[in-house]
Design an enzyme around this catalytic site. Sequence first.
Site, PDB file in Angstrom:
ATOM      1  N   LYS A  73       1.472   8.946  45.061  1.00 30.66           N
ATOM      2  CA  LYS A  73       2.725   9.701  44.967  1.00 30.66           C
ATOM      3  C   LYS A  73       3.831   9.060  45.793  1.00 30.66           C
ATOM      4  O   LYS A  73       3.593   8.241  46.673  1.00 30.66           O
ATOM      5  CB  LYS A  73       2.482  11.156  45.360  1.00 30.66           C
ATOM      6  CG  LYS A  73       1.721  11.865  44.237  1.00 30.66           C
ATOM      7  CD  LYS A  73       1.601  13.328  44.403  1.00 30.66           C
ATOM      8  CE  LYS A  73       0.912  13.887  43.139  1.00 30.66           C
ATOM      9  NZ  LYS A  73       0.416  15.236  43.317  1.00 30.66           N
ATOM     10  N   ARG A 104      -8.015  14.540  44.230  1.00 33.89           N
ATOM     11  CA  ARG A 104      -7.723  14.133  42.849  1.00 33.89           C
ATOM     12  C   ARG A 104      -7.104  12.740  42.905  1.00 33.89           C
ATOM     13  O   ARG A 104      -5.994  12.584  43.431  1.00 33.89           O
ATOM     14  CB  ARG A 104      -6.749  15.161  42.244  1.00 33.89           C
ATOM     15  CG  ARG A 104      -6.326  14.883  40.823  1.00 33.89           C
ATOM     16  CD  ARG A 104      -5.283  15.897  40.376  1.00 33.89           C
ATOM     17  NE  ARG A 104      -4.836  15.641  39.021  1.00 33.89           N
ATOM     18  CZ  ARG A 104      -3.910  14.762  38.703  1.00 33.89           C
ATOM     19  NH1 ARG A 104      -3.302  14.052  39.627  1.00 33.89           N
ATOM     20  NH2 ARG A 104      -3.574  14.597  37.431  1.00 33.89           N
TER      21      ARG A 104
HETATM   22  N1  HH2 Z   1      -0.554  15.908  40.532  1.00 33.65           N
HETATM   23  C1  HH2 Z   1      -0.210  15.468  39.291  1.00 33.65           C
HETATM   24  C2  HH2 Z   1      -0.721  16.098  38.162  1.00 33.65           C
HETATM   25  N2  HH2 Z   1      -1.583  17.137  38.260  1.00 33.65           N
HETATM   26  N3  HH2 Z   1      -2.838  18.606  39.606  1.00 33.65           N
HETATM   27  C3  HH2 Z   1      -3.197  19.054  40.814  1.00 33.65           C
HETATM   28  N4  HH2 Z   1      -4.050  20.078  40.933  1.00 33.65           N
HETATM   29  N5  HH2 Z   1      -2.716  18.480  41.960  1.00 33.65           N
HETATM   30  C4  HH2 Z   1      -1.845  17.438  41.928  1.00 33.65           C
HETATM   31  O1  HH2 Z   1      -1.427  16.965  43.013  1.00 33.65           O
HETATM   32  C5  HH2 Z   1      -1.430  16.937  40.649  1.00 33.65           C
HETATM   33  C6  HH2 Z   1      -1.953  17.563  39.493  1.00 33.65           C
HETATM   34  C7  HH2 Z   1       0.727  14.327  39.151  1.00 33.65           C
HETATM   35  O2  HH2 Z   1       0.046  13.116  39.129  1.00 33.65           O
HETATM   36  P1  HH2 Z   1      -0.389  12.297  37.834  1.00 33.65           P
HETATM   37  O3  HH2 Z   1      -1.287  13.081  36.949  1.00 33.65           O
HETATM   38  O4  HH2 Z   1      -0.944  11.012  38.301  1.00 33.65           O
HETATM   39  O5  HH2 Z   1       0.956  11.951  37.087  1.00 33.65           O
HETATM   40  P2  HH2 Z   1       1.745  12.579  35.866  1.00 33.65           P
HETATM   41  O6  HH2 Z   1       2.062  13.997  36.177  1.00 33.65           O
HETATM   42  O7  HH2 Z   1       2.976  11.708  35.754  1.00 33.65           O
HETATM   43  O8  HH2 Z   1       0.862  12.484  34.650  1.00 33.65           O
END
Ligand code: HH2
Length: 291
Positions: free
Chosen positions: A238, A273
């Site tokens: 992040k 995660r």
């Molecule tokens: N962060 C993201 C998405 N889902 N769910 C939980 N529970 N906690 C988090 O910190 C979280 C999440 C964002 O990250 P990512 O899936 O890598 O990216 P994107 O939203 O661009 O798909």
Amino acid sequence: MTPSIDPERRFSLNFGFPVPGAERVPDGWQLSWRGCAVMGILNVTPDSFSDGGQHATLAAALAQARALLEAGALVLDIGGESTRPGAEPVDAATELDRVLPIIRALSGWNAVLSIDTLKPEVARAALDAGAHLVNDVSGLGAEMRQVCASLGAAACIMHMQGEPRSMQHRPQYGDVVAEVFGFLRERAAQARAAGVPSVLLDPGFGFGKTLAHNLALLRALEELTREPDPVLIGASRKKFIGTLSGVDLPSERDAGSLAAHLDAARRGAAMVRVHDVSMTVQALRVQAAVL
Ligand code: HH2
């Protein structure tokens, strides 16, 4: 720093239906583990901030799923809509087209599957197709609670201030720790009252939070992990990891992410995660042994 929390602490999640690796208990099935477990991120989106477009075909997504499981992920978190800051929402049909084929394919694999979605209709269809857990970054509102309760799914309740499109514009809190943890406790109580069998709680790093807010939440994590519900942390790649480490490219932020996740595990997090499962599992094993 002396760890205040047992690194071998046992965590569990309950479900109303059989889940790979879960034991039969009087009121359903219980998945349990010791120490901090890893949730592997499997985004099937064109625009996720770090791995967008990398798993666009079913074959590529399945290959990544296999790699995450072989590296030691306990849960796979499948997402069909990016929630990165500034992301535009997608409609349910588009999201379902992205996630259902992979969930159907993975449902025969003996793996615990989480659906990362804000939409109750997507959660319901994903659970019907073989997912076990709902990961809702919008905090499990009434309709999502109903979906999870009626189908017997566990849920991750995440805190977000605002919505992805605008959440990083000017996040503001009086007392970020009290407000975020208070919100999670309240939503957990509502979920239990609605009949959701189990919840994970997640402060939501980077979701309507400045660098100072993220750090305050991480430093205060024991206030939440001392309570019974397991806590999930998602710092992987992040922006705040990039800011703290001076690394611009999200895909190069795994070492910084690991530092945050190890700290969270030491403070009692039940699950992290992450994108890089292999590195995280290796480090968590060493940390647990040393502690
Ligand atoms: N962060 C993201 C998405 N889902 N769910 C939980 N529970 N906690 C988090 O910190 C979280 C999440 C964002 O990250 P990512 O899936 O890598 O990216 P994107 O939203 O661009 O798909």
